[in-house]
Design a protein around this motif. Structure first.
Motif, PDB file in Angstrom:
ATOM      1  N   ARG A   1       0.844  -1.208   0.000  1.00  0.00           N
ATOM      2  CA  ARG A   1       0.000   0.000   0.000  1.00  0.00           C
ATOM      3  C   ARG A   1       0.874   1.251   0.000  1.00  0.00           C
ATOM      4  O   ARG A   1       0.591   2.222  -0.716  1.00  0.00           O
ATOM      5  CB  ARG A   1      -0.921  -0.027   1.219  1.00  0.00           C
ATOM      6  N   ASP A   2       1.937   1.240   0.803  1.00  0.00           N
ATOM      7  CA  ASP A   2       2.829   2.395   0.892  1.00  0.00           C
ATOM      8  C   ASP A   2       4.047   2.271  -0.016  1.00  0.00           C
ATOM      9  O   ASP A   2       4.534   3.268  -0.556  1.00  0.00           O
ATOM     10  CB  ASP A   2       3.301   2.576   2.338  1.00  0.00           C
ATOM     11  N   LEU A   3       4.559   1.052  -0.198  1.00  0.00           N
ATOM     12  CA  LEU A   3       5.794   0.874  -0.939  1.00  0.00           C
ATOM     13  C   LEU A   3       5.634   1.110  -2.432  1.00  0.00           C
ATOM     14  O   LEU A   3       6.559   1.595  -3.086  1.00  0.00           O
ATOM     15  CB  LEU A   3       6.360  -0.526  -0.704  1.00  0.00           C
TER      16      LEU A   3
ATOM     17  N   PRO B   1       3.421   3.171  -4.448  1.00  0.00           N
ATOM     18  CA  PRO B   1       2.313   2.923  -3.523  1.00  0.00           C
ATOM     19  C   PRO B   1       1.068   2.463  -4.285  1.00  0.00           C
ATOM     20  O   PRO B   1       0.888   2.788  -5.458  1.00  0.00           O
ATOM     21  CB  PRO B   1       2.090   4.289  -2.892  1.00  0.00           C
ATOM     22  N   ASP B   2       0.199   1.720  -3.563  1.00  0.00           N
ATOM     23  CA  ASP B   2      -1.029   1.201  -4.157  1.00  0.00           C
ATOM     24  C   ASP B   2      -2.149   1.308  -3.131  1.00  0.00           C
ATOM     25  O   ASP B   2      -2.325   0.433  -2.285  1.00  0.00           O
ATOM     26  CB  ASP B   2      -0.831  -0.261  -4.581  1.00  0.00           C
ATOM     27  N   PRO B   3      -2.925   2.405  -3.190  1.00  0.00           N
ATOM     28  CA  PRO B   3      -3.986   2.616  -2.189  1.00  0.00           C
ATOM     29  C   PRO B   3      -5.135   1.616  -2.286  1.00  0.00           C
ATOM     30  O   PRO B   3      -5.981   1.556  -1.389  1.00  0.00           O
ATOM     31  CB  PRO B   3      -4.479   4.039  -2.479  1.00  0.00           C
TER      32      PRO B   3
END
Length: 317
Positions: A172-174, A176-178
């Protein structure tokens, strides 16, 4: 293949998805390292109930082949349960019927409709044992595991030309992919009062599920599927409700001594992402994340597909 098939690959993520991907890459002759933020016993995989079954995962057309690929491995390893942690166990999926399943169900031996639901003999994994065994297999294959947290995936790309992102919820953060979101699962472990079969009942309209899995360390009772819930602290009220739901199916569970509690955050996504990209610096980044609560079920099929992308196959749409 990529420009140098002998180049090193770093797999970021030490849960079941990362470990299986690293093993498949090693089987294909790659030199591999694994970066894991947490030791195996603290990964989300370690707290999984770990019954093989395609559960709340998309895309549907690819989940079947991924799951069957994993099933064949588990069936083989179930011949050595003390070593691998994999056993074939009978049970019932309440409210499930054969005609409601995909084509993949025709490849699973022994599935049958009964008055109680869909009966099956499926792989049930004791995850602490299984993860320890997989890590032993990694060591035997010459794959090292480093306890290391990546703040950015580019950190790994600075050390290896090919990186596979198996970071689960951290994607999600790396990335990023919300679109990666947590689905909280809570379990209660009780002293097994003699239950030898598993049971599941899931209401898609509710975040409360009912299941129990007999494991060597006790009977695992569940559960919950709470979207966007981040707490890793067990909720006593939720635990009591879990025990009551399971005891409604098997009354002897009501008096079982509680041995412990587990909470895990499933890395959910609208669909699993397995994709290859070439970065601006020329590095190859392969993604393999978003498996929700079915990571154990699809792990080996997804690992195979990710490894093919490492070797230069075009990314699936």
């Amino acid at each position: 293949m990529d420009s140098d098939p002998n180049s090193e690959v770093i797999v970021v993520g030490g849960g079941v998805i990362g470990i299986t991907t690293a093993l498949v890459l090693a089987e294909r002759g790659r030199r591999v390292r694994v970066w894991s933020r947490d030791p195996a016993e603290r990964t989300t995989s370690a707290v999984a109930g770990a019954l093989w079954w395609p559960y709340r995962i998309d895309p549907v057309e690819r989940v079947g082949p991924w799951s069957l690929h994993s099933l064949r491995r588990y069936e083989e390893w179930a011949r050595r349960p003390e070593l691998t942690g994999v056993r074939m166990v009978e049970g019932v999926h309440d409210g499930v019927r054969l005609d409601g399943l995909g084509a993949w169900a025709g490849e699973v031996a022994g599935l049958r409709d009964t008055a109680d639901g869909l009966a099956a003999r499926l792989p049930l994994l004791d995850m602490p044992t299984h993860l320890a065994w997989l890590r032993g297999e990694l060591a035997a294959a010459g794959v090292g595991i480093e306890t290391r947290t990546a703040a950015f995936l580019t950190e790994a790309l600075e050390e290896a030309p090919v990186v596979v992102n198996c970071t689960g919820l951290a994607a999600r953060d790396l990335v990023p992919d919300p679109s990666v979101r947590p689905v909280r699962g809570q379990l209660v472990i009780v002293e097994n009062p003699g239950v030898r079969t598993w049971f599941t009942a899931a209401d898609p309209a509710s975040d409360a599920t009912t299941y129990f899995f007999p494991q060597p360390g006790g009977l695992l009772l569940g559960g919950t599927a709470e979207e966007d819930a981040w707490s890793l602290e067990p909720d006593p009220a939720v635990a009591d409700a879990i025990v009551k739901r399971c005891a409604a199916v098997r009354p002897e569970i009501a008096g079982a001594r509680v041995l412990g509690h587990r909470v895990g955050l499933r890395p959910s996504r609208p669909a699993v992402r397995i994709a290859r990209e070439v970065t601006a610096s020329g590095g190859v980044l392969v993604h393999n994340y978003g498996h929700g609560g079915a990571g154990v079920t699809v792990a080996w099929g997804c690992a195979q597909e990710a490894a093919e992308l490492v070797d230069g196959a075009p990314s699936a749409p």
